[in-house]
Design a protein around this motif. Sequence first.
Motif, PDB file in Angstrom:
ATOM      1  N   ILE A 127       0.849  -1.184   0.000  1.00  0.00           N
ATOM      2  CA  ILE A 127       0.000   0.000   0.000  1.00  0.00           C
ATOM      3  C   ILE A 127       0.885   1.234   0.000  1.00  0.00           C
ATOM      4  O   ILE A 127       2.048   1.175   0.381  1.00  0.00           O
ATOM      5  CB  ILE A 127      -0.949   0.062   1.215  1.00  0.00           C
ATOM      6  CG1 ILE A 127      -0.152  -0.123   2.504  1.00  0.00           C
ATOM      7  CG2 ILE A 127      -2.050  -0.941   1.094  1.00  0.00           C
ATOM      8  CD1 ILE A 127      -0.970   0.119   3.740  1.00  0.00           C
ATOM      9  N   GLU A 128       0.296   2.347  -0.435  1.00  0.00           N
ATOM     10  CA  GLU A 128       1.003   3.616  -0.389  1.00  0.00           C
ATOM     11  C   GLU A 128       1.113   4.054   1.069  1.00  0.00           C
ATOM     12  O   GLU A 128       0.118   4.359   1.701  1.00  0.00           O
ATOM     13  CB  GLU A 128       0.229   4.668  -1.186  1.00  0.00           C
ATOM     14  CG  GLU A 128       0.447   4.590  -2.676  1.00  0.00           C
ATOM     15  CD  GLU A 128       1.862   4.946  -3.085  1.00  0.00           C
ATOM     16  OE1 GLU A 128       2.440   5.864  -2.477  1.00  0.00           O
ATOM     17  OE2 GLU A 128       2.375   4.296  -4.001  1.00  0.00           O
ATOM     18  N   SER A 129       2.328   4.058   1.609  1.00  0.00           N
ATOM     19  CA  SER A 129       2.465   4.460   3.010  1.00  0.00           C
ATOM     20  C   SER A 129       2.637   5.967   3.051  1.00  0.00           C
ATOM     21  O   SER A 129       3.682   6.472   3.386  1.00  0.00           O
ATOM     22  CB  SER A 129       3.660   3.773   3.631  1.00  0.00           C
ATOM     23  OG  SER A 129       4.812   4.121   2.909  1.00  0.00           O
ATOM     24  N   GLY A 130       1.570   6.696   2.701  1.00  0.00           N
ATOM     25  CA  GLY A 130       1.646   8.142   2.540  1.00  0.00           C
ATOM     26  C   GLY A 130       2.354   8.863   3.660  1.00  0.00           C
ATOM     27  O   GLY A 130       3.457   9.364   3.500  1.00  0.00           O
ATOM     28  N   ALA A 137      -3.089  10.027   9.371  1.00  0.00           N
ATOM     29  CA  ALA A 137      -2.137   9.197   8.639  1.00  0.00           C
ATOM     30  C   ALA A 137      -2.709   7.812   8.363  1.00  0.00           C
ATOM     31  O   ALA A 137      -2.557   7.280   7.251  1.00  0.00           O
ATOM     32  CB  ALA A 137      -0.843   9.082   9.442  1.00  0.00           C
ATOM     33  N   GLY A 164      -5.258   7.966   5.647  1.00  0.00           N
ATOM     34  CA  GLY A 164      -4.557   8.194   4.386  1.00  0.00           C
ATOM     35  C   GLY A 164      -3.915   6.922   3.866  1.00  0.00           C
ATOM     36  O   GLY A 164      -3.889   6.667   2.662  1.00  0.00           O
ATOM     37  N   MET A 165      -3.372   6.105   4.792  1.00  0.00           N
ATOM     38  CA  MET A 165      -2.731   4.872   4.360  1.00  0.00           C
ATOM     39  C   MET A 165      -3.746   3.853   3.865  1.00  0.00           C
ATOM     40  O   MET A 165      -3.528   3.177   2.858  1.00  0.00           O
ATOM     41  CB  MET A 165      -1.941   4.263   5.530  1.00  0.00           C
ATOM     42  CG  MET A 165      -0.573   4.856   5.718  1.00  0.00           C
ATOM     43  SD  MET A 165       0.147   4.328   7.249  1.00  0.00           S
ATOM     44  CE  MET A 165       0.611   2.672   6.810  1.00  0.00           C
ATOM     45  N   GLY A 172      -5.710   5.255   0.656  1.00  0.00           N
ATOM     46  CA  GLY A 172      -4.907   5.624  -0.501  1.00  0.00           C
ATOM     47  C   GLY A 172      -4.794   7.116  -0.653  1.00  0.00           C
ATOM     48  O   GLY A 172      -5.560   7.874  -0.049  1.00  0.00           O
ATOM     49  N   PRO A 173      -3.843   7.564  -1.436  1.00  0.00           N
ATOM     50  CA  PRO A 173      -3.569   8.998  -1.516  1.00  0.00           C
ATOM     51  C   PRO A 173      -4.578   9.781  -2.365  1.00  0.00           C
ATOM     52  O   PRO A 173      -4.617  10.994  -2.285  1.00  0.00           O
ATOM     53  CB  PRO A 173      -2.183   9.055  -2.157  1.00  0.00           C
ATOM     54  CG  PRO A 173      -2.079   7.801  -2.933  1.00  0.00           C
ATOM     55  CD  PRO A 173      -2.921   6.774  -2.255  1.00  0.00           C
TER      56      PRO A 173
END
Lengths: 343, 309
Positions: free
Chosen positions: A295-298, B120, B123-124, B127-128
Amino acid sequence: MKRRYEDVSLTWIPVLIVAIFLLPFMLKGMTFSYKYYLFVLNMAGIYIILTVGLDLLSGYTGLISLGHSAFLAIGAYTSAILVDQVGIPFILSLFISPLIVGLFGLLIGFPALRITGMYLGLTTMGFGFIVKRLIIAFRVWTQGAGGLEVSHPVILGFSFNSDWDNYYLIFTCAIIAVIAGRRIGKSKIGRALMAIRDSEQAAEATGVHLAKYKMLVFFISGLFAGVAGVLFAHTSHFISTDHFDILLSIYFIIMVLVGGASSIYGAVLGTLFIVLLDFLFVPQLKEVIQGMFNIESGDIQSLLFGLIMFLFIIFHPTGLYGMWLKMKIYWKLFPFNPKKRLI
Amino acid sequence: MTELLTGLLQETVSGIALGCIYALIALGFTLIIKATEVVNFAQGELMMVGAYVNFFFVTTFLSNQGEPTIGIYLLAFGSSIIFAVAFGWILDWVINRPLKDEPIFSVIMATISLSIILRALVGMIAGPLSLVPYSPFGNKILSVGGIVISVLDLSIIFSAIILVILFYYFFNQTKWGVAMQATSEDSVAAQLMGIPVKRVYGLVWIFSAIVATISGILLAPRMSLLDTSMGFLGLKAFPAAVLGGFGSITGAIAGGIIMGVIETISMGTLSFHFEWIKEMNDIIVWIVLIAVLMVKPDGLFGEAKVKKV
């Protein structure tokens, strides 16, 4: 001559200073990517100057500031404008800009005479938003949201061009800041500030001038943030308002609280801990998480810092410095430790 | 002249809708602060979590059904409320109980760190990319005498009114509501009178999470894009609550609505006529906050606090 305060032992301080000045050479000998480490250390040095000031404000006096990145921004932009557009030498700006930031500190300190606790947190947070917006609004000098390029620091004809040069400039200032912060904390001012934190009424009853000391600590905190801002602007060559947002202010408070509020060494420890974690550990963690969960770990950084902060507040409110003190006492008493906890 | 008046009226109406959102967020943390004296800086993030959870439920149900019907929205709404109850109960254990007698500084920082953790995490997981939220009302608008109001705004205003009436009834007429009032008055005395104070605190957090979730569900379609920065809106509810009088429920509602109207008018008519106000749009609430704190720190409806030594 009468000594102002008694420290347990001061012999290790010169040793530490020599070690700090030899560190770049050691890094150069050890790794090829020493330039990156120097960059990280420079960042830590700048933030240490700021968090020492913030610790005097939030740790010693208990006045919460959620807008300290605004002070950093004012320092950075003032110095950039003074040096590049007015034409003042860098070394003078290093003294003038912090004074201007200190005046802004007085501006915030003035309402702080009436309001405390959560209201002060909101006011400083609002101050942060307002400053950020005003910097964009004065785009004649600051070039608005696009950011501003800043010249290298030049002292007596010597230009600080690389991270190597900047390291010595920043850490000279940082060492002075830490020693100054420690002296202030141990002096009459520091004791008055702690008295205000513990009980305003009791402090006033014992002759502490509340208004004077509150204004003073805001001024001092502004000075420290101003020095950090000047160094930040001139060593990173480029500043924009994006950098100085509310999250940065929160990180500063996290640095102070994780290190241990109301101890200057604690602020230093906390800043080093958070900055090194941020630059050296978080990128690796990001890759690991991306590999494991796909996953995208933003925003893993703020997740991590939030968790660290939260756990420290609940399980270890005295922070890293408190841990160190506890360990010291444990080893001092070693075979005869009392069962009860001392700290 | 009439143009100016219609413009102002138009902005007042949509300002009231925005203000109702502020009022609901402010209501959420006012409930908590009244009962437990914990200032919850994560209220905006609770709202964001509510909006995301509702979005998740709607998409899950839609993938089975296909066509969005009113039943699906109601089902998703109900599921989100159930989630909010669980969430509030967890927060009571994680935040409220460990921080009960900590100094205000630690409490503020703990809820702030909760807010950045939630932002956070969401968001994770989500997804962004920003999501486009579903709305049962679409883009329908009503026009009354030249003033246009969207059905969405109307739904926000009506839900806010219904919620406030429900809360009013609950606080003044039911046994648990009176217990809550007693707890917020003096928790020790309440405990001595046999009120289960800890359970009351849990209930307060659950209520606050429900209010936050409902405001999130209402607000999401109005934002037209759903992303994690929605939580920052929660911060703006604090100046609104201070304007009304921090810690009073009437103050939270009135302050929220007034702040919403101020913000929309400054964004609309004032920005149109004065160039420099356009720069100040996103900080107008903070300027109002500082002005209120300088002039009348107790707000419009708050009671003056006398500090005892």
